[in-house]
Structures are given as structure tokens and as C-alpha cells.
Design a protein around this motif. Structure first.
Motif, mmCIF file in Angstrom:
data_model
loop_
_atom_site.group_PDB
_atom_site.id
_atom_site.type_symbol
_atom_site.label_atom_id
_atom_site.label_comp_id
_atom_site.label_asym_id
_atom_site.label_seq_id
_atom_site.Cartn_x
_atom_site.Cartn_y
_atom_site.Cartn_z
ATOM 1 N N GLU A 31 91.051 115.983 71.674
ATOM 2 C CA GLU A 31 92.222 116.806 71.971
ATOM 3 C C GLU A 31 93.384 115.877 72.293
ATOM 4 O O GLU A 31 93.342 115.126 73.263
ATOM 5 N N ARG A 32 94.430 115.933 71.485
ATOM 6 C CA ARG A 32 95.523 114.974 71.633
ATOM 7 C C ARG A 32 96.595 115.478 72.587
ATOM 8 O O ARG A 32 97.008 116.637 72.533
ATOM 9 N N LEU A 33 97.036 114.579 73.450
ATOM 10 C CA LEU A 33 98.144 114.827 74.355
ATOM 11 C C LEU A 33 99.333 113.979 73.924
ATOM 12 O O LEU A 33 99.167 112.927 73.312
ATOM 13 N N ALA A 34 100.530 114.424 74.267
ATOM 14 C CA ALA A 34 101.746 113.656 73.968
ATOM 15 C C ALA A 34 102.429 113.251 75.266
ATOM 16 O O ALA A 34 102.204 113.836 76.327
ATOM 17 N N CYS A 35 103.279 112.263 75.149
ATOM 18 C CA CYS A 35 103.843 111.561 76.307
ATOM 19 C C CYS A 35 105.238 112.086 76.665
ATOM 20 O O CYS A 35 106.181 111.967 75.870
ATOM 21 N N TRP A 36 105.364 112.639 77.865
ATOM 22 C CA TRP A 36 106.671 113.132 78.316
ATOM 23 C C TRP A 36 107.644 111.987 78.589
ATOM 24 O O TRP A 36 108.865 112.185 78.508
ATOM 25 N N ALA A 37 107.159 110.809 78.898
ATOM 26 C CA ALA A 37 108.068 109.679 79.118
ATOM 27 C C ALA A 37 108.827 109.343 77.844
ATOM 28 O O ALA A 37 110.019 109.021 77.874
ATOM 29 N N HIS A 38 108.143 109.413 76.686
ATOM 30 C CA HIS A 38 108.815 109.171 75.412
ATOM 31 C C HIS A 38 109.885 110.242 75.160
ATOM 32 O O HIS A 38 110.999 109.930 74.714
ATOM 33 N N ALA A 39 109.536 111.483 75.421
ATOM 34 C CA ALA A 39 110.503 112.563 75.216
ATOM 35 C C ALA A 39 111.718 112.382 76.119
ATOM 36 O O ALA A 39 112.866 112.560 75.693
ATOM 37 N N ARG A 40 111.461 112.019 77.363
ATOM 38 C CA ARG A 40 112.572 111.852 78.304
ATOM 39 C C ARG A 40 113.481 110.706 77.882
ATOM 40 O O ARG A 40 114.721 110.821 77.986
ATOM 41 N N ARG A 41 112.914 109.600 77.398
ATOM 42 C CA ARG A 41 113.739 108.455 76.986
ATOM 43 C C ARG A 41 114.725 108.836 75.898
ATOM 44 O O ARG A 41 115.858 108.344 75.857
ATOM 45 N N LYS A 42 114.296 109.681 74.992
ATOM 46 C CA LYS A 42 115.183 110.072 73.889
ATOM 47 C C LYS A 42 116.366 110.887 74.402
ATOM 48 O O LYS A 42 117.482 110.771 73.879
ATOM 49 N N PHE A 43 116.147 111.701 75.415
ATOM 50 C CA PHE A 43 117.266 112.444 75.999
ATOM 51 C C PHE A 43 118.151 111.532 76.846
ATOM 52 O O PHE A 43 119.366 111.760 76.939
ATOM 53 N N VAL A 44 117.573 110.501 77.436
ATOM 54 C CA VAL A 44 118.390 109.505 78.137
ATOM 55 C C VAL A 44 119.308 108.804 77.146
ATOM 56 O O VAL A 44 120.500 108.584 77.417
#
Length: 294
Positions: free
Chosen positions: A97-110
């Protein structure tokens, strides 16, 4: 010593089925049969209970999907990665079951926030406000039990995720895909189903920082060393544990010793010897020596 080999590695990780993976570039000079400018890769897997983490590093000349397929053969559980497509084949296996990284998502909005008109609140700020609330909840739950964390995520995080999803559905059609904001929005949309899965259990991570922290010495080293004159020098330089982490007595470092390319099979393992092993053991790490594969 811990047991060695991919099957044993997966037994270790399956005992606590939440696994973080990441990879980073390396350049090694004077590697037999390869151009000095060719890129190599260091892969990291880290799992186990938070108080007794296990970390394995694997060297490869490839970043193709066959590498994680080989490394994670037999693994069953949650797999936290970034959105690199090389993990897709592993994630498609039964029991993964794959999870994705919220830190990556946040960096793009930064990144999107940086190019907004100064002094004005933009759409990137709206997304970051909600994402930061999710992280604020995680900070509050740092000492919570898995049961407490699961219940709090359902009560506190889930409504914020629903609010963010409503914002995303409204915003995505309104932004150009090639802008910084468009890239951030599209990343969020394409990874949404994997990003929100962390609320399914109190043991699940919100991001992949555990793997990124483990592999950071290689990233920093790449900038400092530029390149390694010899493979052996590269091994000795790369595999030094973070000296700042010596205060963590429960930390376990397992090295699936570098898998160099060979004419016979291209993926043979060999033992980590000499100064690298001595220094690792001296730093209170457990060394996972890998036998030769014939």
C-alpha cells in the motif's frame, strides 16, 4: 549481526510493515566498465519501530524500477516514497500500500509562494495554511500512542483534508499547469489518494522525512566531495554515520553492503571491510555484512 540477504531484509521490515524508501545520485570514478561521468545511485530503505529503526543502503548503477523490485521483493505493508515512477511496479504488487509524502507537496507550494506578488496573500498561502495545520496536529501527537494518534487524525486531520480537497477541486481548473502554482496544484491532485492515506492508522507517517534524513549525508557529501576517485574511497566516505546521531542508543544501522556491477551478474554483493566497518562499529552501529553472491 543481523541476518543478511533480500529475503531476510524483508522479514525485518515485515515485522513492522511501514517502510520508507528514497534514492540519490552518486558519481564514482574509475569504476571498471563504466564511463567516469556515468551516474550511480544510492538507495535507502528505513523501517522498523520508531524507537528501533533499521536502515539499509544499497548501491546501484541504475535508477530503473527493477532496483526497488529486487530490493523490496517479498515486502508486504505500507510503502512511503516520493512520486518517482520507479516505485510504481512495487506499489502495484499485492499486499503493498503506497503512501505519498506531504513534505514534497508542501515544498512545491512554498516554491509557488516565493513567486507571488509581495505583500499579497495568494492561493499558495491558502494551501500552505491548511497543510501547516496538518503538521501542527502531528506535532501535538508526537508523544501519543498509535490509537490516540489515529483517533485524533480522524477527528482533527480529516476535516482539514476535506477542506483542502474542496479548495483543490475548485482551484485546479483555474491555474495554468506550467506556473509554479499550477505545478504544485497538479502534484497535489495527482498524489491525493496516496497523500491522505496516513490518516488510516496511527502508525503511518505523514511524510518521507525518515528516509530523507537517512540519505542526507550522501546528498551533502555529493556537494562536498564532487566525485569519488575510487569506488573504495567512495564507500569509506559515504558510509559514515551522522556523528550528531550518536546520542541515539536505540538506533540500528544495517548496511546492505554496496552491490557493485560485475561482469558475472551485475548485482553481486560484497562485504564492507576495513576502515568503513571499523568506524561504523565504533559508532555503536550494527553492521549488516552482505555475503558474496555467486
Amino acid at each position: 549481526m543481523l541476518p543478511t540477504g533480500n529475503t531476510s531484509d524483508c522479514r525485518i521490515f515485515n515485522a513492522y510493515p511501514v517502510l520508507h524508501c528514497d534514492e540519490t545520485r552518486l558519481q564514482v570514478l574509475h569504476e571498471p566498465g563504466r564511463d567516469p561521468t556515468a551516474q550511480s545511485w544510492m538507495w535507502v530503505q528505513t523501517g522498523g519501530p520508531p524507537d528501533k529503526p533499521v536502515i539499509l543502503f544499497d548501491y546501484s548503477t541504475s535508477r530503473a524500477q527493477d532496483v526497488p523490485l529486487r530490493l523490496l521483493d517479498g515486502y508486504r505493508g505500507y510503502l512511503m516514497t516520493d512520486d518517482y515512477a520507479g516505485y510504481n511496479a512495487v506499489a502495484a504488487k499485492d499486499g503493498v500500500e503506497r503512501l505519498a509524502c506531504w513534505a514534497h507537496a508542501r515544498r512545491k507550494f512554498v516554491d509557488a509562494q516565493k513567486v507571488q506578488p509581495k505583500g499579497k496573500t495568494g492561493r499558495a498561502d491558502m494551501a500552505l495554511n491548511l497543510i501547516n495545520k496538518l503538521y501542527g496536529i502531528e506535532r501535538d501527537l508526537k508523544e501519543a500512542s498509535e490509537t490516540e494518534r489515529f483517533e485524533a487524525r480522524q477527528q482533527r486531520s480529516q476535516p482539514i483534508l476535506e477542506q483542502l480537497k474542496a479548495w483543490l477541486d475548485k482551484t485546479q481548473p483555474q491555474v495554468a499547469g506550467q506556473t509554479a502554482l499550477g505545478k504544485a496544484v497538479n502534484y497535489l491532485a495527482s498524489n491525493w489518494s496516496r497523500l491522505v492515506r496516513y490518516v488510516e492508522g496511527g502508525q503511518l507517517p505523514i511524510d518521507n522525512n525518515r528516509a530523507e534524513n537517512a540519505i542526507r549525508p550522501f546528498v551533502i557529501g555529493r556537494k562536498n566531495w564532487q566525485r569519488h576517485a575510487q569506488r573504495r574511497d567512495g564507500e569509506r566516505a559515504d558510509l559514515q554515520p551522522d556523528r550528531n546521531r550518536q546520542s541515539q542508543p536505540a538506533r540500528t544501522l544495517c548496511l546492505a553492503a554496496l552491490r557493485p556491477r560485475t561482469p558475472a551478474n551485475g548485482t553481486a554483493r560484497r562485504r564492507l571491510r576495513g576502515a568503513a566497518a571499523v568506524e561504523l562499529l565504533a559508532s555503536h552501529c550494527i553492521l549488516n555484512e552482505m555475503p558474496h553472491q555467486r
